[in-house]
Design an enzyme around this catalytic site. Structure first.
Site, PDB file in Angstrom:
ATOM      1  N   GLU A 161      54.248  43.521  35.392  1.00 26.82           N
ATOM      2  CA  GLU A 161      55.760  42.712  35.063  1.00 26.82           C
ATOM      3  C   GLU A 161      56.744  43.375  35.187  1.00 26.82           C
ATOM      4  OE1 GLU A 161      54.825  39.756  31.544  1.00 26.82           O
ATOM      5  OE2 GLU A 161      53.645  41.769  30.773  1.00 26.82           O
TER       6      GLU A 161
ATOM      7  N   GLU B  49      45.304  41.842  30.118  1.00 26.28           N
ATOM      8  CA  GLU B  49      45.628  41.434  28.931  1.00 26.28           C
ATOM      9  C   GLU B  49      44.500  40.502  28.422  1.00 26.28           C
ATOM     10  OE1 GLU B  49      47.798  41.662  31.492  1.00 26.28           O
ATOM     11  OE2 GLU B  49      49.743  42.109  30.636  1.00 26.28           O
TER      12      GLU B  49
HETATM   13  C1  1HE Z   1      48.210  54.660  26.668  1.00 25.75           C
HETATM   14  C2  1HE Z   1      48.100  53.404  27.573  1.00 25.75           C
HETATM   15  C3  1HE Z   1      48.649  52.262  26.870  1.00 25.75           C
HETATM   16  C4  1HE Z   1      46.975  55.004  28.596  1.00 25.75           C
HETATM   17  N1  1HE Z   1      49.041  52.142  25.739  1.00 25.75           N
HETATM   18  N2  1HE Z   1      48.510  54.627  25.574  1.00 25.75           N
HETATM   19  N3  1HE Z   1      47.537  48.122  29.571  1.00 25.75           N
HETATM   20  C5  1HE Z   1      46.114  48.381  29.706  1.00 25.75           C
HETATM   21  O1  1HE Z   1      45.376  47.770  29.112  1.00 25.75           O
HETATM   22  C6  1HE Z   1      45.911  49.850  30.387  1.00 25.75           C
HETATM   23  C7  1HE Z   1      45.441  50.731  29.484  1.00 25.75           C
HETATM   24  N4  1HE Z   1      45.181  52.118  30.280  1.00 25.75           N
HETATM   25  C8  1HE Z   1      44.320  52.300  31.278  1.00 25.75           C
HETATM   26  O2  1HE Z   1      43.526  51.355  31.583  1.00 25.75           O
HETATM   27  C9  1HE Z   1      44.297  53.627  31.797  1.00 25.75           C
HETATM   28  O3  1HE Z   1      45.115  54.581  31.046  1.00 25.75           O
HETATM   29  C10 1HE Z   1      45.003  53.989  33.228  1.00 25.75           C
HETATM   30  C11 1HE Z   1      44.123  53.235  34.417  1.00 25.75           C
HETATM   31  C12 1HE Z   1      46.311  53.348  33.344  1.00 25.75           C
HETATM   32  C13 1HE Z   1      45.090  55.285  33.348  1.00 25.75           C
HETATM   33  O4  1HE Z   1      43.913  56.079  33.412  1.00 25.75           O
HETATM   34  P1  1HE Z   1      43.649  57.768  32.866  1.00 25.75           P
HETATM   35  O5  1HE Z   1      42.211  58.011  32.947  1.00 25.75           O
HETATM   36  O6  1HE Z   1      44.565  58.330  34.103  1.00 25.75           O
HETATM   37  O7  1HE Z   1      44.414  57.922  31.496  1.00 25.75           O
HETATM   38  P2  1HE Z   1      43.840  57.715  29.983  1.00 25.75           P
HETATM   39  O8  1HE Z   1      42.759  58.905  29.679  1.00 25.75           O
HETATM   40  O9  1HE Z   1      43.215  56.432  29.983  1.00 25.75           O
HETATM   41  O10 1HE Z   1      44.941  57.873  29.282  1.00 25.75           O
HETATM   42  C14 1HE Z   1      45.824  59.061  28.833  1.00 25.75           C
HETATM   43  C15 1HE Z   1      46.605  58.776  27.752  1.00 25.75           C
HETATM   44  O11 1HE Z   1      47.283  57.581  27.738  1.00 25.75           O
HETATM   45  C16 1HE Z   1      45.399  58.597  26.589  1.00 25.75           C
HETATM   46  O12 1HE Z   1      46.193  59.093  25.272  1.00 25.75           O
HETATM   47  P3  1HE Z   1      45.563  60.427  24.732  1.00 25.75           P
HETATM   48  O13 1HE Z   1      46.498  60.691  23.710  1.00 25.75           O
HETATM   49  O14 1HE Z   1      44.180  60.257  24.567  1.00 25.75           O
HETATM   50  O15 1HE Z   1      45.552  61.489  25.999  1.00 25.75           O
HETATM   51  C17 1HE Z   1      45.636  57.129  26.389  1.00 25.75           C
HETATM   52  O16 1HE Z   1      45.380  56.532  25.379  1.00 25.75           O
HETATM   53  C18 1HE Z   1      47.004  56.929  26.903  1.00 25.75           C
HETATM   54  N5  1HE Z   1      47.522  55.408  27.414  1.00 25.75           N
HETATM   55  N6  1HE Z   1      47.470  53.615  28.542  1.00 25.75           N
HETATM   56  C19 1HE Z   1      48.953  53.299  24.954  1.00 25.75           C
HETATM   57  N7  1HE Z   1      48.762  51.166  27.725  1.00 25.75           N
HETATM   58  C20 1HE Z   1      54.849  42.443  26.792  1.00 25.75           C
HETATM   59  S1  1HE Z   1      52.949  42.238  27.011  1.00 25.75           S
HETATM   60  C21 1HE Z   1      52.396  43.454  28.025  1.00 25.75           C
HETATM   61  C22 1HE Z   1      51.022  43.308  28.038  1.00 25.75           C
HETATM   62  C23 1HE Z   1      50.062  44.678  28.649  1.00 25.75           C
HETATM   63  O17 1HE Z   1      50.899  45.312  29.189  1.00 25.75           O
HETATM   64  S2  1HE Z   1      48.383  44.409  28.345  1.00 25.75           S
HETATM   65  C24 1HE Z   1      47.950  45.952  29.344  1.00 25.75           C
HETATM   66  C25 1HE Z   1      48.143  47.019  28.638  1.00 25.75           C
END
Ligand code: 1HE
Length: 265
Positions: free
Chosen positions: A110, A130
């Site tokens: 977005e 989402e």
């Molecule tokens: C996060 C987030 C996050 C990672 N919020 N903490 N977005 C999503 O559904 C996407 C969620 N994220 C992923 O699918 C993956 O993290 C990625 C593909 C982007 C990257 O993967 P990777 O393997 O490089 O990283 P990871 O191991 O998944 O994440 C590393 C850290 O970042 C980990 O935290 P840690 O403390 O365990 O190291 C994750 O929890 C953290 N992390 N993404 C919070 N999004 C206004 S409305 C908008 C609506 C939306 O955006 S919905 C989509 C949300």
């Protein structure tokens, strides 16, 4: 704690970086505020801007940890905050060029959709998870992303959560320039530098009048266009630009460069 957003002024171009790599540039309230402040600064200091993500990804979207505890009312306020911040990018005084790599997903997509030109590494990918998370786009995506790629494609992306490749994204105008992996930021800087050299009024009209014209009837759009065109032609920059061409001091329109790809329709 390191700044959540980095800011550098490179001549007329502000280069803004999302700087929360450990959380894949997840967008928290604090990050939105820092981004908004950097955008306002760029409005004051620059003629064009670049937005990129530090680390391996552009942005993983909404900070899901922060969002987990929100009530519906707080969710609405979050959306308003995003709309205001992204609106200052999309309808501000200067063009923004995005350098996208890794994941640009959910709210990260977005945010990317609020930029005016998007450059992407060939291995970047795009998704709207989402639906899979039980939530909904809230950062202007239902308007901006749907207008770029069409409601039908967006519906599929939201229902299935499947990722789109950078090449697929280019074919639907979500990406304007594709680069080899690792080169999107350099290309975005180059494009922004070129855009910064345009007349300020022309840039302003392209990013502010053009999208509004799409909300009007054809008749009203044409009427509006005539006034914008007349106002643009009356600026000192337009007079200088036309004189430079007529006196053979200006560059000619060059044929497309092979590395620029095709401008999506
Ligand atoms: C996060 C987030 C996050 C990672 N919020 N903490 N977005 C999503 O559904 C996407 C969620 N994220 C992923 O699918 C993956 O993290 C990625 C593909 C982007 C990257 O993967 P990777 O393997 O490089 O990283 P990871 O191991 O998944 O994440 C590393 C850290 O970042 C980990 O935290 P840690 O403390 O365990 O190291 C994750 O929890 C953290 N992390 N993404 C919070 N999004 C206004 S409305 C908008 C609506 C939306 O955006 S919905 C989509 C949300």
């Amino acid at each position: 704690m390191a700044d959540l957003v980095t800011y550098e002024l490179d001549g007329p171009v502000a280069v803004i970086g999302l700087n929360r790599a450990a959380k894949r540039n997840a967008i928290s309230d604090a990050l939105i505020d820092a981004l908004d402040a950097a955008v306002s600064r760029a409005h004051r200091e620059a003629r064009a801007a670049v937005l990129f993500g530090h680390g391996d990804h552009f942005s993983s979207g909404l900070d899901l940890a922060e969002h987990a505890g929100r009530t519906s009312e707080q969710g609405v306020q979050t959306s308003y905050r995003w709309h205001a911040a992204f609106g200052r990018i999309s309808r501000g005084p200067i063009p923004f060029v995005g350098a996208l790599h890794g994941a640009a997903v959910g709210g990260g997509l977005e945010l990317a959709a609020s930029l005016h030109i998007r450059v992407a590494d060939a291995d970047a990918y795009f998704a709207l998870p989402e639906g899979r998370r039980g939530i909904f786009v809230g950062g202007g995506g239902s308007v901006r992303i749907a207008r770029i790629i069409g409601v039908s494609r967006m519906t599929d992306m939201m229902l299935t959560g499947r990722a789109m490749t950078a090449r697929q994204a280019e074919s639907v105008a979500l990406v304007h320039y594709l680069t080899p992996p690792g080169e999107a930021l350099a290309k975005a800087r180059e494009v922004a530098g070129q855009v910064a050299g345009n007349a300020g009024f022309s840039n302003f009209a392209v990013i502010n009048a053009l999208p509004r014209m799409q909300d009007l009837s054809s008749e009203d759009g044409l009427f509006f266009e005539a006034y914008v065109a007349a106002a643009a032609s009356a600026t000192a920059e337009a007079k200088a630009g036309l004189a430079a061409f007529l006196e053979k001091r200006a560059e000619r329109v060059a044929p497309p460069r092979p590395d620029d790809g095709e401008a999506p329709g």
